[in-house]
Motif scaffolding. Structure first.
Motif, PDB file in Angstrom:
ATOM      1  N   GLU A 270      56.504  16.912  50.188  1.00 45.02           N
ATOM      2  CA  GLU A 270      56.689  18.710  50.818  1.00 45.02           C
ATOM      3  C   GLU A 270      57.093  19.503  49.466  1.00 45.02           C
ATOM      4  OE1 GLU A 270      60.640  18.133  54.064  1.00 45.02           O
ATOM      5  OE2 GLU A 270      60.802  18.042  52.056  1.00 45.02           O
TER       6      GLU A 270
ATOM      7  N   VAL B   5      53.355  12.475  56.195  1.00 44.18           N
ATOM      8  CA  VAL B   5      54.765  13.108  56.450  1.00 44.18           C
ATOM      9  C   VAL B   5      53.873  14.942  56.720  1.00 44.18           C
ATOM     10  CG1 VAL B   5      56.148  14.704  54.831  1.00 44.18           C
ATOM     11  CG2 VAL B   5      56.179  12.169  54.996  1.00 44.18           C
TER      12      VAL B   5
ATOM     13  N   ILE C 294      59.084  11.226  51.181  1.00 41.03           N
ATOM     14  CA  ILE C 294      58.928  12.742  51.510  1.00 41.03           C
ATOM     15  C   ILE C 294      59.154  14.200  51.077  1.00 41.03           C
ATOM     16  CG2 ILE C 294      60.297  14.172  53.684  1.00 41.03           C
ATOM     17  CD1 ILE C 294      61.108  11.635  54.870  1.00 41.03           C
TER      18      ILE C 294
ATOM     19  N   LYS D  25      54.783  17.082  59.695  1.00 42.06           N
ATOM     20  CA  LYS D  25      55.783  17.736  59.769  1.00 42.06           C
ATOM     21  C   LYS D  25      55.016  19.579  59.768  1.00 42.06           C
ATOM     22  CE  LYS D  25      58.794  16.019  56.691  1.00 42.06           C
ATOM     23  NZ  LYS D  25      60.964  16.879  57.558  1.00 42.06           N
TER      24      LYS D  25
ATOM     25  N   LYS E 191      61.960   5.995  51.048  1.00 42.49           N
ATOM     26  CA  LYS E 191      61.602   7.087  52.071  1.00 42.49           C
ATOM     27  C   LYS E 191      61.720   8.546  52.004  1.00 42.49           C
ATOM     28  CE  LYS E 191      64.457   6.954  55.606  1.00 42.49           C
ATOM     29  NZ  LYS E 191      65.492   7.369  56.860  1.00 42.49           N
ATOM     30  N   ASP E 192      62.374   8.926  51.128  1.00 37.08           N
ATOM     31  CA  ASP E 192      63.258  10.148  50.846  1.00 37.08           C
ATOM     32  C   ASP E 192      62.217  10.914  49.956  1.00 37.08           C
ATOM     33  OD1 ASP E 192      65.027  10.097  52.979  1.00 37.08           O
ATOM     34  OD2 ASP E 192      66.477   9.367  51.601  1.00 37.08           O
TER      35      ASP E 192
END
Length: 376
Positions: A244, A194, A240, A198, A236-237
């Motif tokens: 973040e 990630v 992530i 990103k 996965k959420d």
């Protein structure tokens, strides 16, 4: 506002009827007190006899965890082991924090360069496989760790626990995320995926000094969150979002302990934890993971090459497991006692250890101990 349990318990230990204050020797099924002179003379005689008959490696050492809290042990156990000159040295390290030393040896050039969380300035503390509420912050050693973790929340931050068990720390965390045991390595790879995907990599002095960042980028591309969620049990959420949040925090640290150490991917987990802190700008920086200024410096200019660590200079006789810094994995000690042949362990010296209870496969080790010619 905090008193370590060890302090008040010292009185009970000191006055315990089980406390042995003088040497005792086994005679059949009974024990009799003997003098220190007798005990030391007999031990020295047996060391000489057994090594003369069966070779240098016929004697083994086992050093338990309390040795690192005793300056006498720290000073003299290595000297005794050095004089006996056996390859069969076993330490509680190999069922605790050895991957920490392994990763530090290869990344920083010294097994004792162990960075720890800057807990009092961190605003996002990610704990993987650790339970500092119970251990008082093993390795990072943070007195009154409960208050210090709660202080993160009080200043608007979070402390998040990744653990398959609902530990004392997890029960008090801002968030507890369950993970399938032994899959932490995939969670860490997905977090790094990630970060690179990103564009969340942050420039820092530590990053400038690091080699192989592009190689890491190519490795983690194979582990996107959607691929990893089925393995880890973490969506996965969630992967992530946690990544973040970690990257957005002003001073974040990821800390892994015994849960990520004592598994097949232990060394890789600790390496990835260091990498995660480096690429997010949280290595050797306030609120992140930092090096300490210890009371006893084991990493000064006078450090010997052997003190820095070593890997695979020799291997265990039966299973061919590699040494690390002069010790073999304790899981193979029973094999070395029970398997006949040159180099078979015939005598064991233990210092502040009870490996039948504290290491894997205790019943097999108990059989091994019964087979010895002498044990002290």
């Amino acid at each position: 506002g905090h008193l370590c349990a060890k302090g008040p318990e010292l009185k009970n230990i000191y006055e315990s009827t089980d406390r042995i204050k003088r040497p005792i020797k086994r005679f059949g099924d009974t024990w009799k007190e003997i003098s220190w002179v007798e005990a030391l003379n007999e031990t020295a005689t047996k060391i000489h006899e057994i090594q003369s008959k069966h070779g240098q490696d016929s004697i083994a050492f086992y050093l338990g965890n309390p040795n690192v809290h005793n300056y006498g042990s720290i000073l003299f156990n290595p000297r005794l082991a050095g004089k006996i000159n056996t390859k069969n040295v076993y330490v509680a390290t190999s069922v605790d924090q050895l991957p920490h030393h392994f990763a530090s040896y290869f990344m920083f050039g010294h097994q004792f360069l162990l960075p720890i969380p800057d807990i009092d300035r961190s605003n996002y503390f990610l704990i993987i496989g650790g339970n500092p509420f119970a251990s008082n912050g093993s390795i990072m050693t943070a007195p009154d760790v409960k208050k210090r973790l709660k202080a993160i929340e009080e200043r608007g931050g979070k402390f998040v626990v990744i653990d398959p068990r609902k530990t004392e720390t997890a029960s008090n965390a801002s968030e507890h995320v369950f993970i399938r045991p032994g899959t932490d390595v995939y969670f860490l790879l997905a977090m790094l995926n990630v970060i690179f995907t990103k564009g969340l990599v942050k420039k820092s002095k530590a990053l400038e000094l690091s080699d192989g960042i592009e190689e890491i980028r190519s490795i983690v591309m194979e582990f996107p969150p959607e691929k990893v969620e089925a393995v880890t049990g973490i969506s996965k959420d969630t992967i992530i979002r946690i990544t973040e949040e970690f990257c957005a925090a002003n001073g974040a640290t990821c800390h892994g302990r015994i849960g990520v150490s004592t598994q097949p991917f232990g060394a890789v987990c600790l390496w990835l934890i260091y990498v995660l802190n480096i690429v997010t700008g949280n290595f050797d920086s306030p609120g992140g993971m930092m090096f300490t200024l210890p009371a006893v410096d084991m990493i000064g200019p006078d450090t010997t090459e052997s003190g820095k660590g070593s890997v695979d200079r020799y291997r265990s006789r039966v299973r061919g497991l590699p040494e690390f810094s002069g010790e073999l994995p304790v899981v193979t000690m029973a094999d070395e006692m029970l398997t006949p042949g040159e180099g078979q362990i015939k005598m064991l010296i233990t210092s502040a250890g009870n490996p039948v209870l504290s290491t894997p496969n205790g019943k097999k080790l108990e059989k091994g101990l019964e087979s010895l010619d002498f044990m002290v």
